[in-house]
Structure formats: structure tokens, C-alpha cells
Design an enzyme around this catalytic site. Structure first.
Site, PDB file in Angstrom:
ATOM      1  N   ASP A 293       0.948  -1.132   0.059  1.00 12.74           N
ATOM      2  CA  ASP A 293       0.031   0.003   0.060  1.00 12.74           C
ATOM      3  C   ASP A 293       1.003   1.356  -0.042  1.00 12.74           C
ATOM      4  OD1 ASP A 293      -2.069   1.794   0.110  1.00 12.74           O
ATOM      5  OD2 ASP A 293      -2.397   1.448   2.276  1.00 12.74           O
TER       6      ASP A 293
ATOM      7  N   ASN B 218      -2.750   3.106  12.766  1.00  6.44           N
ATOM      8  CA  ASN B 218      -3.971   2.521  12.965  1.00  6.44           C
ATOM      9  C   ASN B 218      -3.840   0.982  12.681  1.00  6.44           C
ATOM     10  OD1 ASN B 218      -7.088   2.022  12.646  1.00  6.44           O
ATOM     11  ND2 ASN B 218      -6.289   1.350  10.583  1.00  6.44           N
TER      12      ASN B 218
ATOM     13  N   GLN C  80      -3.207  -5.202   6.293  1.00  3.63           N
ATOM     14  CA  GLN C  80      -3.028  -4.428   7.022  1.00  3.63           C
ATOM     15  C   GLN C  80      -3.901  -4.507   8.646  1.00  3.63           C
ATOM     16  OE1 GLN C  80      -4.126  -1.250   4.441  1.00  3.63           O
ATOM     17  NE2 GLN C  80      -2.086  -0.517   4.275  1.00  3.63           N
TER      18      GLN C  80
ATOM     19  N   ASP D 127      -5.256  -4.098  12.180  1.00  2.00           N
ATOM     20  CA  ASP D 127      -5.417  -3.256  12.855  1.00  2.00           C
ATOM     21  C   ASP D 127      -4.779  -3.283  14.140  1.00  2.00           C
ATOM     22  OD1 ASP D 127      -7.060  -1.995  10.908  1.00  2.00           O
ATOM     23  OD2 ASP D 127      -8.502  -1.133  12.384  1.00  2.00           O
TER      24      ASP D 127
ATOM     25  N   ARG E 114       1.296  13.707  10.305  1.00  2.00           N
ATOM     26  CA  ARG E 114       0.135  13.696   9.653  1.00  2.00           C
ATOM     27  C   ARG E 114      -0.497  12.411  10.198  1.00  2.00           C
ATOM     28  NH1 ARG E 114      -2.283   9.975   6.082  1.00  2.00           N
ATOM     29  NH2 ARG E 114      -3.997  10.993   4.714  1.00  2.00           N
TER      30      ARG E 114
ATOM     31  N   ASP F  26      -2.739   9.441  10.191  1.00  2.00           N
ATOM     32  CA  ASP F  26      -3.523   8.570   8.986  1.00  2.00           C
ATOM     33  C   ASP F  26      -4.775   7.961   9.914  1.00  2.00           C
ATOM     34  OD1 ASP F  26      -3.221   7.418   6.291  1.00  2.00           O
ATOM     35  OD2 ASP F  26      -3.275   5.434   7.539  1.00  2.00           O
TER      36      ASP F  26
ATOM     37  N   LEU G 272      -8.264   4.799  14.242  1.00  7.73           N
ATOM     38  CA  LEU G 272      -7.382   4.230  15.084  1.00  7.73           C
ATOM     39  C   LEU G 272      -7.948   4.277  16.445  1.00  7.73           C
ATOM     40  CD1 LEU G 272      -4.598   4.342  16.047  1.00  7.73           C
ATOM     41  CD2 LEU G 272      -4.552   6.917  16.157  1.00  7.73           C
TER      42      LEU G 272
ATOM     43  N   GLU H 140     -11.346   3.855  17.130  1.00  2.87           N
ATOM     44  CA  GLU H 140     -12.477   2.931  17.491  1.00  2.87           C
ATOM     45  C   GLU H 140     -12.387   1.361  17.254  1.00  2.87           C
ATOM     46  OE1 GLU H 140     -15.176   4.845  14.483  1.00  2.87           O
ATOM     47  OE2 GLU H 140     -15.142   6.773  15.817  1.00  2.87           O
TER      48      GLU H 140
ATOM     49  N   GLU I 157      -6.234  12.905   9.586  1.00  2.66           N
ATOM     50  CA  GLU I 157      -6.962  12.751   8.569  1.00  2.66           C
ATOM     51  C   GLU I 157      -8.337  12.235   8.996  1.00  2.66           C
ATOM     52  OE1 GLU I 157      -7.321   9.621   4.719  1.00  2.66           O
ATOM     53  OE2 GLU I 157      -6.148   8.898   6.535  1.00  2.66           O
TER      54      GLU I 157
ATOM     55  N   ASP J 278      -4.440  10.641  -2.215  1.00  7.61           N
ATOM     56  CA  ASP J 278      -5.344   9.707  -2.508  1.00  7.61           C
ATOM     57  C   ASP J 278      -6.336   9.781  -3.698  1.00  7.61           C
ATOM     58  OD1 ASP J 278      -4.646   7.677  -0.571  1.00  7.61           O
ATOM     59  OD2 ASP J 278      -5.537   9.019   0.954  1.00  7.61           O
TER      60      ASP J 278
HETATM   61  C1  GLC Z   1      -5.108   6.548   4.438  1.00  9.26           C
HETATM   62  C2  GLC Z   1      -4.166   7.057   3.399  1.00  9.26           C
HETATM   63  C3  GLC Z   1      -4.349   6.185   2.351  1.00  9.26           C
HETATM   64  C4  GLC Z   1      -3.866   4.720   3.012  1.00  9.26           C
HETATM   65  C5  GLC Z   1      -4.805   4.349   4.023  1.00  9.26           C
HETATM   66  C6  GLC Z   1      -4.488   3.184   4.722  1.00  9.26           C
HETATM   67  O1  GLC Z   1      -6.269   6.835   3.965  1.00  9.26           O
HETATM   68  O2  GLC Z   1      -4.241   8.423   3.062  1.00  9.26           O
HETATM   69  O3  GLC Z   1      -3.090   6.493   1.570  1.00  9.26           O
HETATM   70  O4  GLC Z   1      -3.867   3.624   1.758  1.00  9.26           O
HETATM   71  O5  GLC Z   1      -4.808   5.443   4.812  1.00  9.26           O
HETATM   72  O6  GLC Z   1      -3.274   3.504   5.463  1.00  9.26           O
END
Ligand code: GLC
Length: 553
Positions: free
Chosen positions: A65, A107, A173, A175, A203, A205, A210, A212, A244, A312
Site C-alpha cells: 500500500d 491504525n 494491514q 489493525d 500527519r 493517518d 485508530l 474506534e 485525516e 489519494d
Molecule cells: C489513509 C491514507 C491512504 C492509505 C490508508 C491506509 O487513508 O491516506 O493512502 O492507503 O490510509 O493506510
């Protein structure tokens, strides 16, 4: 306490520049961008005028990713360099007055992270509950699945240990479980590590994800965010979290910290961004104006982060299906430009058909909107996307430095586009020499934005313009006022603004030479060219315009 220095709340009128080390500049000729290459280009970035770099993930990763799948939070992806190269980069950036923040992706980890390997090794593993496991996961709500092209559930069965694990994003991925105090401590350690190496913040993500769906649920999930901020402030005053948080305004404000402003320092204005696109599609100020009017004021010392595009997809998830269709029709009509049924995998300049006047207007609007602008590398030269690259990678293409690309001597990690957005048409070197280029326009906008702190953090009022295609607002701070207006359509319009309290003031244009006077009853007539933009500083009649600019304290 009223006294606030701009340098204390530096992020409130910062210009944030997001880049991926992997695609910015290759310093060792292997086709992959790296810290050495980035360090060589620090003077370019300083010259552009941006004040804070946001680095996308640069940690070791299987890269399924684009680095948002991390296997070690305390190191550098060997393809991008070494910790030594990172420190040299930080040293150069700080020498040129640039702050640096980095993506904090906690997360989840990669499923190849040693923590997850240990966690899945058995139900009695000491790291078992570093992740979220369940025998009987809740049935999925289709809205929960973030990447519907690849996943149909947020739970994945692990054969070896006989339970399901949660993955809000891709199945590779898992959690992390911040319900576990050890995980929360480890996250703080990660922040502490990188701040010690000079970062000014992160920043963050996927913030709502994260906090919940953790086990056990946190009594007050927001307390964890407040704890992180407090930890950071103890270690390094002035460090920030840029979140974000793609939620409706009423839910989002909680992430600033319920009026206290003690959690996420800046949140992206996803609602304003999506309405801005709707406004551009319709040439109608209405949707954006309504977002600005509805938008809650962030608590003291917090700020909105403004953007039009990021790394994104251009997500349109907070608009109705009918509104999304309008934007698709205007800016991404073909299926291969669309993604996840809710967005576009294009960059702004190509969406606006390469129309330089319109592109300049869009960025002028961005820089003038109340908040801190965040731009994505290559926007300053009007790079397009390469739809041949998979999914969201279409916009994450190599930076275009010169006619021949200039990113690397070798075969680059991703391909640049062909046609009207190819490097021989769109590149830094050419635009440096061209005073009417988009690059020069960005430099001017950044300079003006920095000189007008009231735009960033003043009290703003959206103005009636009498013309649906023209959006205007004024920002007032410390007795100084800037008025801005943007014409979203391609025909000239004359608008009339009522500027209470500015009777007989003179407005000086900050983008071109010229002045315009406000009448005795507070009205100003403003001619707006096709896609025209005006930034006007107000000065009382007795002060000469050149003395009237407010200087940052
Ligand atoms: C966020 C990021 C995105 C990523 C996702 C998973 O939304 O902006 O690019 O794929 O998290 O980490």
C-alpha cells in the site's frame, strides 16, 4: 491571554507540501527516489516558499500500500536511504528554515510486521492483543469497507490461530489495538523517537479508525488523542498533529478536542474540499460558500488544513450520488478516471483540462481560503496523472524536473504520463524561466499568503456578490482586512460587494497592479475577468497603500 506570536502557532499560516521520497528525486541512480535526492532539492522547496514538508511513509515496508503498510516504525526503508541520510536531510531542511512532519500510520501495521507475526503465532502469544481478534466478528456494514475494489469485509480469518482479525483497510494491514495500554505506550515512543530526530509533528493517518473498534473499547477514545498531544507538547512545544478525519463537521470538531483544542491540532477540511469541487463543476459559488458558512470555528490554537487534491483519490464520499455524477461528468467522465465508486484518480490540472487560467484561479482560491493550505508535490507545476499506473498510484508519479523527466538516470519506479502532461511539456526547469508559469504563480500566492496572516487565521465572512459564479470573502484580524474574490466561470463578471466598516477605504490589489475605492456607503464595484482572482488589502483613506500591509509579528 491574547498575545500570540505567529511563530508560536507557526502551523496556522504554514504552507504544507506533501511529497513521497520514493517519487521525488533519485539521488543514487537506481530509479527509486531517496533522501539524498530530496536533500539536493531542498533549495528548490525553500525557493518555492513552502514552510513545512509532509513526508509520506518512508519506513521499511513490503510496499503493498505504497508504504502505508509498515514493518518497522523506527527505521528507514532501505530503498530510500539510511537513518544517516535522513538526519542529513533534516539538518539541511532546518538550515533552510523548513519544518518537517511525517505520516504517522499506527491504525495498522503490515501483516509482515514482527508484532503481527508474533500476535498471530498463537492465542497465548504475549502480543496477541496488540491486534483486534474475534471469534465472532460483527457482520460487515458495506460502508465500513474502505477499498471495495479489493476487500469485501474488514475481518479476515487466520487459519493458524483460528480467529478473525480486524483490518479497516486491506487484509494485509491488521489493525493495531489501542485498547491495549502497551500499544498506546509504543505509539508514544514512536512519536518521541522521530521528534528527537527533528520532526515538528505528524500527519495522522485514518484517525477515527485508530481510536474506534478496539478491544476493550476505550471509555473515552478521545482521551488517547489528548494524551498523545500532551506527551508531544511536553517533549517539544509547538509540535503538531495534522489529522485525516473525513467526517461531517459536527462529528469532526470532537477531534480538535471538544472546545479545548487539546487533541488534533489541524484537521483537513474534507467537506470544504468536496464542496469546492462541486462549486467548480457548476461554476456556482453556492456549495463552497455554504461549507464555509457552516464550518465550525476550530478551538483556539487549532486550525483547518485546506486542500484540493492529495495523494489519494479525490474522494467525493460526503456528496450525494447525483452531485458525484456532476463532478464525474465535469472532471472525470471516463470509467478509468474513477475509483471506488466515490472518487477520481486524477490530478487537478488535468481535471481542469490544462486550462492555465482556470488552474491559477483554483489555486488562488485554495491559498485564500481560511486555513492552512496543503499542496501535493507537482501541483506547483501543474503535473497530470498517469492512468496506466494502478489505482491511486496514477497520481503518485515521479516529479517532473526537466524536459527529459530529470527524476532519475535509471528506469523510474513509476512512469510519467505521455501527451500534454509529459515532462517535455510540464517541468520545473522550463517554468523557472517563464515568468507567467504556474510555478511563478505559486511563488506569488505563497508570498502573499504569508504576508497576509489574517487570511489564515482571521475572522472570515463570506460575502454576497450578487453573481452566482463569484465567491468572495473577507478576513479581518487585528484591525486589518483582506478581501478576496474568485470568478468560477469563464466569462467576465462585474460584482458589487458590501463592505461594512470599510467605507471610503482603498483596496489595493495584491496580485496585479491596481486599486479600487470603496464608496461612502461601503460598496465596491469589482470587475472580475474570466476565472479572475482578486486579493485586495484594505487601507483607510489617510494611509498610503504601500504602508498598510500587516506584517507578521
Ligand atoms: C489513509 C491514507 C491512504 C492509505 C490508508 C491506509 O487513508 O491516506 O493512502 O492507503 O490510509 O493506510
Amino acid at each position: 491571554m491574547r498575545l500570540t506570536y505567529t511563530s508560536d502557532v507557526w502551523y496556522k499560516n504554514a504552507v504544507v507540501y506533501c511529497l513521497d521520497v520514493e517519487t521525488f528525486k533519485d539521488g543514487n541512480g537506481d530509479g527509486v527516489g531517496d533522501f539524498r535526492g530530496l536533500t539536493q532539492e531542498i533549495d528548490y522547496l525553500a525557493g518555492l516558499g513552502v514552510t513545512c514538508l509532509w513526508l509520506m511513509p518512508f519506513f521499511p515496508t513490503p510496499n503493498k500500500d505504497d508504504g502505508y503498510d509498515i514493518t518497522d516504525f523506527y527505521s528507514i526503508d532501505p530503498r530510500l536511504g539510511t537513518l544517516g541520510d535522513f538526519v542529513e536531510f533534516m539538518r539541511t531542511a532546518s538550515d533552510r528554515g523548513l519544518r518537517v512532519i511525517a505520516d504517522l500510520v499506527v491504525n495498522h501495521t503490515s501483516d509482515q510486521h514482527p508484532w503481527f507475526k508474533e500476535s498471530r503465532s498463537g492465542r497465548d502469544s504475549p502480543r496477541r492483543d496488540w491486534y483486534v481478534w474475534s471469534d465472532t466478528p460483527e457482520p460487515d456494514d458495506p460502508k465500513q469497507v474502505v477499498f471495495p475494489d479489493k476487500e469485501d469485509s474488514v475481518w479476515e480469518y487466520d487459519e493458524g490461530s483460528g480467529q478473525y482479525y480486524l483490518h479497516s483497510f486491506y487484509r494485509h494491514q491488521p489493525d493495531l489495538n489501542v485498547g491495549n495500554p502497551e500499544v498506546r505506550d509504543e505509539i508514544a515512543r514512536i512519536l518521541g523517537f522521530w521528534m528527537e530526530l527533528g520532526l515538528s509533528g505528524f500527519r495522522v493517518d485514518a484517525v477515527p479508525f485508530l481510536i474506534e473498534n478496539v478491544n476493550p473499547q476505550l471509555a473515552n477514545p478521545h482521551e488517547f488523542l489528548a494524551d498523545l498531544r500532551a506527551f508531544m507538547t511536553r517533549r517539544k512545544g509547538g509540535s503538531i498533529l495534522l489529522g485525516e478525519v473525513n467526517l461531517p463537521y459536527k462529528d469532526l470538531v470532537r477531534y480538535f478536542g471538544d472546545g479545548l483544542g487539546d487533541q488534533i491540532t489541524m484537521c483537513f477540511d474534507f467537506i470544504g474540499m468536496q464542496r469546492a469541487w462541486l462549486s467548480m463543476a457548476r461554476s456556482d459559488a453556492g456549495p463552497l460558500a455554504s461549507a464555509l458558512r457552516e464550518r465550525p470555528e476550530p478551538p483556539k490554537d487549532c486550525q483547518w488544513a485546506m486542500f484540493l487534491r492529495n495523494h489519494d483519490e479525490l474522494t467525493l464520499d460526503k456528496l450525494t450520488k447525483a452531485e458525484q455524477k456532476e463532478i464525474f461528468a465535469a472532471f472525470g467522465p471516463s470509467k478509468d478516471m474513477q475509483i471506488y465508486d466515490r472518487g477520481l484518480r486524477r490530478r487537478l490540472p488535468s481535471m481542469l483540462g490544462g486550462d492555465l487560467r482556470r488552474i491559477k484561479m483554483a489555486y488562488s482560491l485554495l491559498f485564500s481560503l481560511p486555513g492552512t493550505p496543503v499542496i501535493f508535490y507537482g501541483e506547483e507545476i501543474g503535473m497530470g496523472e498517469n492512468l496506466d499506473e494502478e489505482g491511486r498510484m496514477a497520481v503518485r508519479i515521479p516529479m517532473q524536473w526537466s524536459k527529459d523527466g530529470g527524476f532519475s538516470q535509471a528506469e523510474p519506479v513509476r512512469e510519467v504520463p505521455e501527451g500534454s502532461f509529459a515532462p517535455d511539456r510540464v517541468n520545473v526547469a522550463d517554468q523557472k524561466r517563464d515568468t507567467s508559469s504556474l510555478l511563478r504563480w505559486f511563488q506569488l500566492l505563497i508570498e502573499r499568503y504569508r504576508e497576509c496572516p489574517e487570511l489564515a487565521w482571521g475572522e472570515y465572512t463570506v460575502l454576497d456578490t450578487g453573481h452566482p459564479a463569484v465567491i468572495a470573502h473577507r478576513s479581518d484580524a487585528d484591525g486589518a482586512t483582506v478581501v478576496v474574490a474568485h470568478n468560477l466561470c469563464d466569462t467576465a463578471q462585474d460584482v458589487e460587494l458590501k463592505l461594512a466598516g470599510l467605507e471610503r477605504y482603498r483596496l489595493t490589489d495584491l496580485l496585479v497592479d491596481g486599486t479600487v475605492d470603496v464608496s461612502a456607503d461601503g460598496v465596491v464595484q469589482l470587475p472580475m475577468g474570466p476565472h479572475g482572482c482578486r486579493w485586495l488589502r484594505a487601507a483607510p483613506p489617510e494611509i498610503a497603500p504601500e504602508d498598510a500591509s500587516v506584517k507578521a509579528r
